[in-house]
Scaffold this motif. Structure first.
Motif, PDB file in Angstrom:
ATOM      1  N   VAL A   1     -39.373 -77.799  48.555  1.00  0.00           N
ATOM      2  CA  VAL A   1     -38.749 -76.576  48.053  1.00  0.00           C
ATOM      3  C   VAL A   1     -39.792 -75.731  47.340  1.00  0.00           C
ATOM      4  O   VAL A   1     -39.871 -74.518  47.527  1.00  0.00           O
ATOM      5  N   GLY A   2     -40.622 -76.367  46.518  1.00  0.00           N
ATOM      6  CA  GLY A   2     -41.639 -75.608  45.807  1.00  0.00           C
ATOM      7  C   GLY A   2     -42.478 -76.475  44.903  1.00  0.00           C
ATOM      8  O   GLY A   2     -42.196 -77.660  44.697  1.00  0.00           O
ATOM      9  N   VAL A   3     -43.506 -75.854  44.367  1.00  0.00           N
ATOM     10  CA  VAL A   3     -44.395 -76.474  43.392  1.00  0.00           C
ATOM     11  C   VAL A   3     -44.315 -75.603  42.147  1.00  0.00           C
ATOM     12  O   VAL A   3     -44.486 -74.375  42.227  1.00  0.00           O
ATOM     13  N   TYR A   4     -44.048 -76.213  41.009  1.00  0.00           N
ATOM     14  CA  TYR A   4     -43.722 -75.481  39.793  1.00  0.00           C
ATOM     15  C   TYR A   4     -44.614 -75.946  38.642  1.00  0.00           C
ATOM     16  O   TYR A   4     -44.857 -77.143  38.490  1.00  0.00           O
ATOM     17  N   LEU A   5     -45.054 -75.010  37.824  1.00  0.00           N
ATOM     18  CA  LEU A   5     -45.831 -75.321  36.636  1.00  0.00           C
ATOM     19  C   LEU A   5     -45.017 -74.877  35.428  1.00  0.00           C
ATOM     20  O   LEU A   5     -44.551 -73.736  35.371  1.00  0.00           O
ATOM     21  N   SER A   6     -44.810 -75.783  34.479  1.00  0.00           N
ATOM     22  CA  SER A   6     -44.053 -75.435  33.279  1.00  0.00           C
ATOM     23  C   SER A   6     -44.696 -76.092  32.062  1.00  0.00           C
ATOM     24  O   SER A   6     -45.445 -77.064  32.185  1.00  0.00           O
ATOM     25  N   ARG A   7     -44.371 -75.529  30.916  1.00  0.00           N
ATOM     26  CA  ARG A   7     -44.925 -76.033  29.664  1.00  0.00           C
ATOM     27  C   ARG A   7     -43.792 -76.234  28.668  1.00  0.00           C
ATOM     28  O   ARG A   7     -42.907 -75.387  28.547  1.00  0.00           O
ATOM     29  N   VAL A   8     -43.836 -77.352  27.964  1.00  0.00           N
ATOM     30  CA  VAL A   8     -42.847 -77.660  26.932  1.00  0.00           C
ATOM     31  C   VAL A   8     -43.591 -77.791  25.611  1.00  0.00           C
ATOM     32  O   VAL A   8     -44.491 -78.621  25.473  1.00  0.00           O
ATOM     33  N   ARG A   9     -43.199 -76.951  24.676  1.00  0.00           N
ATOM     34  CA  ARG A   9     -43.790 -77.014  23.334  1.00  0.00           C
ATOM     35  C   ARG A   9     -42.681 -77.199  22.317  1.00  0.00           C
ATOM     36  O   ARG A   9     -41.702 -76.469  22.310  1.00  0.00           O
ATOM     37  N   ARG A  10     -42.852 -78.201  21.493  1.00  0.00           N
ATOM     38  CA  ARG A  10     -41.958 -78.435  20.367  1.00  0.00           C
ATOM     39  C   ARG A  10     -42.808 -79.075  19.284  1.00  0.00           C
ATOM     40  O   ARG A  10     -43.940 -79.490  19.565  1.00  0.00           O
ATOM     41  N   PRO A  11     -42.326 -79.161  18.067  1.00  0.00           N
ATOM     42  CA  PRO A  11     -43.156 -79.710  16.986  1.00  0.00           C
ATOM     43  C   PRO A  11     -43.776 -81.059  17.359  1.00  0.00           C
ATOM     44  O   PRO A  11     -43.070 -81.986  17.732  1.00  0.00           O
ATOM     45  N   GLY A  12     -45.096 -81.106  17.344  1.00  0.00           N
ATOM     46  CA  GLY A  12     -45.821 -82.341  17.643  1.00  0.00           C
ATOM     47  C   GLY A  12     -46.069 -82.596  19.116  1.00  0.00           C
ATOM     48  O   GLY A  12     -46.772 -83.546  19.467  1.00  0.00           O
ATOM     49  N   ASP A  13     -45.510 -81.781  20.007  1.00  0.00           N
ATOM     50  CA  ASP A  13     -45.665 -81.989  21.450  1.00  0.00           C
ATOM     51  C   ASP A  13     -46.079 -80.693  22.138  1.00  0.00           C
ATOM     52  O   ASP A  13     -45.616 -79.610  21.777  1.00  0.00           O
ATOM     53  N   ASP A  14     -46.930 -80.839  23.135  1.00  0.00           N
ATOM     54  CA  ASP A  14     -47.314 -79.714  23.991  1.00  0.00           C
ATOM     55  C   ASP A  14     -47.674 -80.307  25.345  1.00  0.00           C
ATOM     56  O   ASP A  14     -48.755 -80.855  25.523  1.00  0.00           O
ATOM     57  N   PHE A  15     -46.728 -80.243  26.283  1.00  0.00           N
ATOM     58  CA  PHE A  15     -46.912 -80.847  27.592  1.00  0.00           C
ATOM     59  C   PHE A  15     -46.833 -79.782  28.678  1.00  0.00           C
ATOM     60  O   PHE A  15     -45.993 -78.882  28.607  1.00  0.00           O
ATOM     61  N   THR A  16     -47.676 -79.930  29.691  1.00  0.00           N
ATOM     62  CA  THR A  16     -47.607 -79.090  30.882  1.00  0.00           C
ATOM     63  C   THR A  16     -47.278 -79.997  32.062  1.00  0.00           C
ATOM     64  O   THR A  16     -47.869 -81.065  32.208  1.00  0.00           O
ATOM     65  N   TYR A  17     -46.323 -79.559  32.862  1.00  0.00           N
ATOM     66  CA  TYR A  17     -45.878 -80.337  34.013  1.00  0.00           C
ATOM     67  C   TYR A  17     -46.135 -79.565  35.298  1.00  0.00           C
ATOM     68  O   TYR A  17     -45.894 -78.362  35.365  1.00  0.00           O
ATOM     69  N   LEU A  18     -46.602 -80.273  36.309  1.00  0.00           N
ATOM     70  CA  LEU A  18     -46.738 -79.754  37.663  1.00  0.00           C
ATOM     71  C   LEU A  18     -45.719 -80.509  38.504  1.00  0.00           C
ATOM     72  O   LEU A  18     -45.856 -81.717  38.709  1.00  0.00           O
ATOM     73  N   ARG A  19     -44.667 -79.804  38.937  1.00  0.00           N
ATOM     74  CA  ARG A  19     -43.541 -80.450  39.622  1.00  0.00           C
ATOM     75  C   ARG A  19     -43.547 -80.100  41.111  1.00  0.00           C
ATOM     76  O   ARG A  19     -43.628 -78.946  41.484  1.00  0.00           O
ATOM     77  N   PHE A  20     -43.425 -81.147  41.930  1.00  0.00           N
ATOM     78  CA  PHE A  20     -43.196 -80.998  43.363  1.00  0.00           C
ATOM     79  C   PHE A  20     -41.714 -81.273  43.599  1.00  0.00           C
ATOM     80  O   PHE A  20     -41.250 -82.381  43.317  1.00  0.00           O
ATOM     81  N   ALA A  21     -40.983 -80.284  44.078  1.00  0.00           N
ATOM     82  CA  ALA A  21     -39.550 -80.459  44.322  1.00  0.00           C
ATOM     83  C   ALA A  21     -39.292 -80.514  45.825  1.00  0.00           C
ATOM     84  O   ALA A  21     -39.721 -79.622  46.569  1.00  0.00           O
TER      85      ALA A  21
END
Length: 156
Positions: free
Chosen positions: A69-89
């Protein structure tokens, strides 16, 4: 800073049957959340293999991918965390759940939801990519599976 940035690679399944989509309800640090059957890519597997494995672990259903379906890049930031995800759907089909197979740790249950129910439950989504992947699927976005190539060195 000398640290190399490394996004986490994840895989997700978009599974539709009779106008409903297969989701999982899972425990997270933010409470019970909804998600596509999804998870992290493991060493030594292709994104397609990872998606098949994660779907089986989280739903007890064998998944047969038909398209990317697609390839997606997202970022999650919350106190103490900063993650980037590369998703293959991937989209595809599932068989009946195996009643002998337990769901993965943290998964409470599977459920089939309409797009309207999914849109109405945004506050419970684990990621904004849950809805984005389904919306892209509904828009007809499909790519051949061979768009994702896994070199033999991954298996060595």
């Amino acid at each position: 800073m000398d640290t190399r940035w490394k996004p986490s690679v994840t895989v997700a399944a978009v599974i539709e049957r009779d106008g409903r989509f297969l989701l999982v309800e899972e425990h997270t640090s933010e409470g019970l959340r909804l998600n596509n059957p999804a998870g992290h890519l493991d060493p030594g597997e292709s994104p397609i293999e990872g998606c098949v494995r994660e779907t089986l672990e989280e739903t007890a259903c064998a998944f047969t991918p038909t398209h990317l379906v697609g390839v997606y890049l997202s970022r999650v930031r919350r106190p103490g965390d900063d993650f980037t995800y590369l998703r293959f759907a991937f989209c595809g089909t599932v068989g009946a759940p195996d009643p002998q197979r337990a769901l993965d740790t943290g998964i409470v249950r599977t459920l089939w939801m309409t797009i309207d129910e999914i849109r109405a439950s945004r506050e419970r989504h684990r990621s904004p990519l849950l809805l984005r992947c389904i919306e892209d699927y509904l828009a007809g976005t499909r790519h051949p599976l061979d768009l994702v190539t896994t070199d033999a060195s991954v298996y060595a």
